[in-house]
Enzyme design. Sequence first.
Site, PDB file in Angstrom:
ATOM      1  N   CYS A   1      21.272 -17.160 -19.688  1.00  0.00           N
ATOM      2  CA  CYS A   1      20.583 -17.294 -20.798  1.00  0.00           C
ATOM      3  C   CYS A   1      20.971 -16.027 -21.701  1.00  0.00           C
ATOM      4  O   CYS A   1      20.860 -15.015 -21.367  1.00  0.00           O
ATOM      5  CB  CYS A   1      19.095 -17.091 -20.498  1.00  0.00           C
ATOM      6  SG  CYS A   1      18.133 -16.806 -22.060  1.00  0.00           S
TER       7      CYS A   1
ATOM      8  N   CYS B   1      18.105 -14.094 -23.804  1.00  0.00           N
ATOM      9  CA  CYS B   1      17.081 -13.235 -23.307  1.00  0.00           C
ATOM     10  C   CYS B   1      17.542 -13.270 -21.695  1.00  0.00           C
ATOM     11  O   CYS B   1      18.379 -12.740 -21.238  1.00  0.00           O
ATOM     12  CB  CYS B   1      15.614 -13.720 -23.415  1.00  0.00           C
ATOM     13  SG  CYS B   1      15.131 -15.369 -23.606  1.00  0.00           S
ATOM     14  N   SER B   2      16.613 -14.014 -20.908  1.00  0.00           N
ATOM     15  CA  SER B   2      17.141 -14.075 -19.396  1.00  0.00           C
ATOM     16  C   SER B   2      16.562 -15.114 -18.863  1.00  0.00           C
ATOM     17  O   SER B   2      16.051 -15.096 -17.769  1.00  0.00           O
ATOM     18  CB  SER B   2      17.055 -12.913 -18.647  1.00  0.00           C
ATOM     19  OG  SER B   2      17.609 -11.736 -19.018  1.00  0.00           O
ATOM     20  N   CYS B   3      16.105 -16.320 -19.607  1.00  0.00           N
ATOM     21  CA  CYS B   3      15.729 -17.576 -18.943  1.00  0.00           C
ATOM     22  C   CYS B   3      15.944 -17.772 -17.491  1.00  0.00           C
ATOM     23  O   CYS B   3      17.247 -17.871 -17.346  1.00  0.00           O
ATOM     24  CB  CYS B   3      15.676 -18.694 -19.954  1.00  0.00           C
ATOM     25  SG  CYS B   3      14.662 -18.236 -21.362  1.00  0.00           S
TER      26      CYS B   3
END
Lengths: 240, 201
Positions: free
Chosen positions: B103, B106-108
Amino acid sequence: MNGAHDVGGVLGFGPVVSEPDEPVFSADWERQAFAIAIASLCQGVAAADENRNAIERMGNVAYLSTSYYEHWLVAMEKLLVQKGIIDEQERVERVRAFLSGRSLPSRESVPDDGELARTVRDAIATGGPSVRETGATPKFAIGDEVVTTPWISRTHTRLPGYARGKRGTIIAYHGSHVLPDSRAHLRGENPEPLYTVRFDAHDLWGDEAEAQAGCVHLDLWESYLIERTSDGENMENSRS
Amino acid sequence: MSGHHPEQMSEVEARARALESLLYEKGMLTPSAVDAIVDAFEHEIGPLNGAKVVARAWVDPEYRERLRANATAAIAELGFAGTQGEHMVAVENTPEVHNVVVCTLCSCYPWPVLGLPPKWYKDLAYRSRVVLEPRAVLKEFGTELPDEVDVRVWDSSAEIRYLVIPERPAGTEDMTEEQLAGLVTRDSMIGVAPALVPDRR
């Protein structure tokens, strides 16, 4: 937003460092920040899109120099004040109090009937789907060639900068999903058809693509996409 | 979660405690809710869940078909569902195709099957580089792919979450589903490494 969080394809961040046997949280404050965020989001304080938007607006230098859980903490500080749950002045005073030796209240002194614990446990187990039944007819079909919108955005968006104005192919359709660009700014859900778009690595990176490069996929909302017209054909011809 | 050693408290610690204590006072947080959230992600929700999904897919071709057709429903059959796994897609690694997930914005990450992401997944280096130079990044994880393999990167830009089904290692024909799950690592389900090879005795 056209900001520092949008790092796909940016150079200069160094090697990927993987830490063996890393704990889930590496400090108590990370546990607290995460729990504060999840409990607040579960209670409807803000949507995940507002949380992401708040993180993107924390300032580029701060964003790049702080960790993941600090991002969450910053977002919660902003959102809890924005929503009127906490007053900024009392927050600042409380931080000062902890820095000068205040302790958290004992567990026993906090009213706790276990109800919120049950609510958050259920919310984590259930989740909150972003798909919406709108009856909208998708504009694109699987196999369609598209181009992404080329413009920067001053507001929250999920089209990364590296994929702006690029040609790709629709490979999946997921129904209509809540549009983050809208919900992040409290403009309603405005669900739109969502597609998975495949981009050839050479179309994204040109000659800088790796040898034997493959493809990159993004999940993109309909308003991020433009039909590939005869201009697109021309673009294709000029490439060969 | 008690505040010991206040004299050594850093600013970020004080800020987290400030919010926690204020939310207690506003009735928006309780100690048992904090415990429930932390406990769920430290002890219940993690890559062992995803490993069970992969092992089932390895031994049960019909399950594998269901996973391909509707990963959210197939994963829910094993009891895994919820936040950040509402819309799951499974992508399979084969001798011809290698999938890897990121991601960039962000950091999905697919929480119900993998838990919270490791630090490297959230770091700027991985997020910036894996879309541009996946082969180089995989190599840093010790994964060298032959030239003819089609490398497919999945950048989780919406609420669709991706689970990589790694290839079943050779020499595992006699292993049980439970033993197979032990070969399925977090990294293999993100797509930066293959599944483990069983010990040869």
